[in-house]
Scaffold this motif. Structure first.
Motif, PDB file in Angstrom:
ATOM      1  N   ILE A  49     -10.483 -37.862  10.261  1.00  0.00           N
ATOM      2  CA  ILE A  49      -9.095 -37.451   9.397  1.00  0.00           C
ATOM      3  C   ILE A  49      -8.435 -39.091   9.763  1.00  0.00           C
ATOM      4  CG2 ILE A  49      -9.079 -34.701   9.264  1.00  0.00           C
ATOM      5  CD1 ILE A  49      -7.887 -35.060  12.583  1.00  0.00           C
ATOM      6  N   GLY A  50      -6.988 -38.535   8.899  1.00  0.00           N
ATOM      7  CA  GLY A  50      -5.850 -39.896   9.798  1.00  0.00           C
ATOM      8  C   GLY A  50      -5.393 -40.863  10.628  1.00  0.00           C
ATOM      9  N   ARG A 319      -6.095 -29.335  10.070  1.00  0.00           N
ATOM     10  CA  ARG A 319      -5.322 -29.690   8.837  1.00  0.00           C
ATOM     11  C   ARG A 319      -5.392 -30.556   7.547  1.00  0.00           C
ATOM     12  NH1 ARG A 319       0.419 -30.183  12.824  1.00  0.00           N
ATOM     13  NH2 ARG A 319      -0.429 -28.351  13.709  1.00  0.00           N
ATOM     14  N   SER A 321      -5.514 -33.653   5.767  1.00  0.00           N
ATOM     15  CA  SER A 321      -5.594 -35.367   6.022  1.00  0.00           C
ATOM     16  C   SER A 321      -5.467 -35.847   4.523  1.00  0.00           C
ATOM     17  CB  SER A 321      -6.286 -35.774   7.114  1.00  0.00           C
ATOM     18  OG  SER A 321      -6.102 -36.897   7.414  1.00  0.00           O
ATOM     19  N   ARG A 323      -7.365 -38.693   2.621  1.00  0.00           N
ATOM     20  CA  ARG A 323      -8.071 -39.925   3.123  1.00  0.00           C
ATOM     21  C   ARG A 323      -8.122 -40.605   1.848  1.00  0.00           C
ATOM     22  NH1 ARG A 323      -7.377 -41.085   6.153  1.00  0.00           N
ATOM     23  NH2 ARG A 323      -9.804 -42.130   7.656  1.00  0.00           N
ATOM     24  N   PRO A 336       4.391 -31.222   5.879  1.00  0.00           N
ATOM     25  CA  PRO A 336       3.305 -30.649   6.954  1.00  0.00           C
ATOM     26  C   PRO A 336       3.815 -29.454   8.103  1.00  0.00           C
ATOM     27  CG  PRO A 336       5.184 -32.680   7.213  1.00  0.00           C
ATOM     28  CD  PRO A 336       4.602 -32.418   5.315  1.00  0.00           C
TER      29      PRO A 336
END
Ligand code: SF4
Length: 427
Positions: A49-50, A319, A321, A323, A336
């Motif tokens: 994830i980020g 959550r 994210s 990619r 968010p």
């Protein structure tokens, strides 16, 4: 050379980090407990994830300031190495996941004399009685949000003889808990001659003599369904923990479709029902992604309802994210706040369910395998269904002992060895 190894992410990545450490030591390098005590570093990155990706870049730049040489490998490498910029790059070697066996030679000749014994220096290898054995690279599915499959590529399974040998070598090193890991263990074998399937591997590994236990890693409902009967039959053997990690990701068929997961909610329900019928006291772990771009309020309620209905012992909540290079990243994202609100609601539900499950164990006796040190002078042991029980004292690791469960916390049980006086007796 003294080398510091640091690994992040899933069981497979940690297993590969441990294998790199062992190969460095076998090549004559010493393993350093910290960057300060090292001449070079190896960073095994995760990019699922980020926020994790950003953390990996920060960790690299910090390590590259401390060390004259840093090797970067893992899931950041194939597609996101461009994030590593600046003067530190001159001290960095980028190594693709499938070339990790070259790392010892890439670092150059080892220091003169024998390397320090592993047990004296190792920090980033899991405790010696637990060993991760990656069974394959890559995946056969094409989930729309998944970066790991892009990073790890097409399925490449290790053969049964190679895996039996790897397990035997781990047992020879003193392992008592073997973890078979992969992005999707139920996809294993599809690329091998004769297309063996996971149950074939489980039968072979299950036949290796010893007092060890084996934990099967993450499976996908899509690839498990065709082989579920034989897989569950193999897991009925006492060698395997009665543990199933089966990510469902959403309780909504519409969202599963948009995720391109390749199954529907009823398929997941059926697999869980069959697994619970065959494996008493099964510990079911599942994963749910909240905030997927197409997830409406009703879709999220369907995920909550599914968790309430199935009551998994463990629910990993992530959550969404976006990619890079994944189809899902092109979808308009939800705000968010929505993802935050949903992950809080799901986290509260899973804690309630976990506590209900765990409290049912209070007063029960069982055997448990001691596997690692707990907080303070305590030991973590695993019940046959993989639930963790914390026992007082530094007990010998790798032994199967009788325990009595005396308490429950939200993620683990508290107990005593059967021979020890109960808390009530000493109170
Ligand atoms: S099953 Fe899906 S989420 Fe899991 S590694 Fe494969 S593509 Fe990614």
């Amino acid at each position: 050379m003294r080398v510091y190894v640091e690994s992040f992410g899933c069981a497979q990545n940690l297993g590969e980090g441990a294998a790199i450490t062992r190969s460095l030591h076998a090549a004559g390098h010493s393993i350093a407990v910290s960057p300060a005590a090292a001449d070079a570093g190896v960073l095994v990155t995760c990019a699922v994830i980020g926020p994790t990706e950003a953390r990996m870049v920060r960790r690299w730049s910090w390590l590259a300031e401390q060390l004259p040489r840093v090797v970067v490998t893992g899931c950041l490498v194939p597609l996101r190495a461009d994030l590593l910029t600046g003067p530190a790059l001159a001290r960095t070697t980028i190594v693709p996941i499938r070339d990790q066996s070259r790392i010892p030679s890439l670092l150059g000749p080892p220091s003169a004399g024998p390397p320090a014994p592993l047990k004296d220096t190792v920090s980033s290898i899991p405790p010696p009685v637990i060993e991760e054995i990656p069974i394959a690279q890559g995946c056969t599915s094409a989930c729309s949000y998944c970066f790991s499959r892009l990073a790890r590529g097409r399925l490449e399974s290790r053969s049964i003889p190679a895996l039996v040998e790897a397990v035997q070598a781990a047992l020879h090193r003193g392992a008592a808990e073997i973890r078979l890991s992969s992005l999707d263990t139920s996809a294993w074998g599809g690329d091998l001659e004769g297309s063996p399937t996971l149950p074939d591997l489980l039968d072979a590994v299950g036949g290796i003599p010893g007092s060890h236990k084996v934990r099967l890693g993450m499976l996908s409902p899509q690839t498990l369904e065709p082989i579920a009967g034989r897989t569950l039959q193999a897991l009925e053997r006492g060698r395997y923990f009665r543990f199933l990690h089966l990510p469902v990701q959403s309780g909504s068929d519409d969202v599963l479709g948009a995720m391109r997961r390749g199954y529907d909610v009823n398929t997941f329900r059926g697999l869980v029902r069959d697994a619970r019928a065959r494996l008493p006291d099964l510990t079911l772990a599942t994963d749910i992604i909240v905030g997927f771009p197409t997830e409406g309020d009703r879709d999220f309620l369907a995920s909550l309802d599914l968790v309430e209905e199935i009551e998994p012992e463990i629910v990993n909540v992530t959550r969404f994210s976006p990619r890079p290079m994944t189809p899902a990243a092109r979808l308009p994202p939800l705000g968010p706040r929505i993802a935050k609100r949903r992950s809080r609601a799901l986290a509260a539900l899973r804690m309630r369910i976990a506590r209900r499950h765990f409290e049912r164990w209070i007063g029960r006796a069982s055997n448990a395998l001691t596997v690692e040190r707990g907080p303070g002078p305590s030991t973590v042991a695993r019940l046959p269904n993989y639930l963790a029980v914390v026992l007082p004292g530094a007990l010998p690791l790798g032994s199967e002992i009788p325990v009595v469960i005396e308490g429950a916390r939200s993620t683990y049980l508290v107990g005593r060895t059967e021979a020890a006086p109960s808390l009530r007796d000493v109170a």
